[in-house]
Write an enzyme that holds these catalytic residues in place. Structure first.
Site, PDB file in Angstrom:
ATOM      1  N   CYS A   2       0.777  -1.387   0.099  1.00 11.47           N
ATOM      2  CA  CYS A   2      -0.003   0.037  -0.128  1.00 11.47           C
ATOM      3  C   CYS A   2       0.912   1.315   0.060  1.00 11.47           C
ATOM      4  O   CYS A   2       2.077   1.185   0.379  1.00 11.47           O
ATOM      5  CB  CYS A   2      -0.736   0.102   1.017  1.00 11.47           C
ATOM      6  SG  CYS A   2      -1.778  -1.431   1.580  1.00 11.47           S
TER       7      CYS A   2
HETATM    8  N1  GLN Z   1      -1.097  -6.227   4.541  1.00 15.93           N
HETATM    9  C1  GLN Z   1      -2.147  -5.081   4.241  1.00 15.93           C
HETATM   10  C2  GLN Z   1      -3.186  -5.942   3.578  1.00 15.93           C
HETATM   11  O1  GLN Z   1      -3.353  -7.031   2.706  1.00 15.93           O
HETATM   12  C3  GLN Z   1      -1.352  -4.224   3.634  1.00 15.93           C
HETATM   13  C4  GLN Z   1      -1.101  -4.493   2.394  1.00 15.93           C
HETATM   14  C5  GLN Z   1       0.104  -3.248   1.921  1.00 15.93           C
HETATM   15  O2  GLN Z   1       0.661  -2.388   2.513  1.00 15.93           O
HETATM   16  N2  GLN Z   1      -0.140  -3.254   0.594  1.00 15.93           N
HETATM   17  O3  GLN Z   1      -4.142  -4.860   3.126  1.00 15.93           O
END
Ligand code: GLN
Length: 232
Positions: A2
């Site tokens: 993210c």
């Molecule tokens: N693990 C988290 C999710 O699945 C955050 C993923 C991320 O940082 N892209 O939403």
């Protein structure tokens, strides 16, 4: 994974923070520049902002780039304190609004960029979703945000593969950690931005070193190295 962004300063519109910057979260949802894991952030988005002292959230499990309602309304939504994120779901995690940052306990808004093995976390009953980030958020809320640095160092020690960039705000403070993901800071005349990556070419952006805690209040920015004993 993210990408997230936090703002503390004077009142600005949500579109000025999220949609308008040339390399802001909208562009980062399909063309991030510094993302080490994943190519797109198309599994949802969320914007949380303080309305006086009240945290309010607008979240979606669809890509930010298709949201014409947010595009229309966001120039009229203004706040002095904002946490926003676009999501690339970790494999195996649900794609649903309740798994999408920002999470809240009614006082804080919190986003997690990274991944953590859920086996090293307790299972707080207050977790909104079975997504790792939702469980991590509930754990952090239970331990209190003043212990954020210790909590992250502890979880990072328990799960050596974890990536634990957390960003949280309560209306008067922004706090963030770096743990195996990128984070940059921009001090503007009207406030401070923390972002997974710079949203424009301003030469004022500075990279926050890994394994640090950043604390922003109205009058100061503090960087503290996290206690990483046993983690390297
Ligand atoms: N693990 C988290 C999710 O699945 C955050 C993923 C991320 O940082 N892209 O939403």
């Amino acid at each position: 994974m993210c990408r997230h962004l936090g703002w503390l300063g004077t009142e600005v519109s949500l579109s000025a923070l999220v949609l308008e910057p040339p390399r802001g979260l909208l562009v980062q949802s399909y063309a991030p520049r510094r993302q080490k894991h994943g190519l797109l952030n198309a599994d949802g988005w969320g914007v949380g902002f303080f309305d006086g002292g009240v945290p309010r959230r607008w979240r979606s499990a669809a890509p930010l780039w298709g949201d014409t309602s947010f595009e229309s309304v966001s120039p009229a939504l203004r706040s002095h304190c904002v946490v926003a994120a676009v999501r690339s779901a970790t494999v195996g995690m649900p794609i649903e609004i309740s798994a999408t940052a920002p999470f809240t306990d009614g006082r804080w808004l919190l986003s997690h960029n990274g991944v953590v093995d859920r086996a090293v976390l307790p299972l707080p009953s207050s977790a909104e979703s079975c997504c790792d980030s939702a469980i991590l958020a509930a754990t952090i809320f239970e331990r209190g945000l003043d212990a954020l640095g210790d909590t992250i160092a502890e979880i990072g020690t328990a799960d050596p593969l974890a990536r634990l960039n957390v960003l949280a705000a309560n209306g008067s403070r922004l706090i963030a950690t770096t743990w195996n993901e990128t984070l940059s800071i921009l001090r503007r005349p009207d406030g401070v931005v923390l972002a997974s990556e710079p949203y424009d070419e301003d030469t004022g952006w500075a990279d926050v070193p890994d394994r640090h805690l950043v604390e922003v209040s109205a009058d100061r920015v503090t960087l503290t190295a996290l206690d990483t004993k046993g983690t390297r």
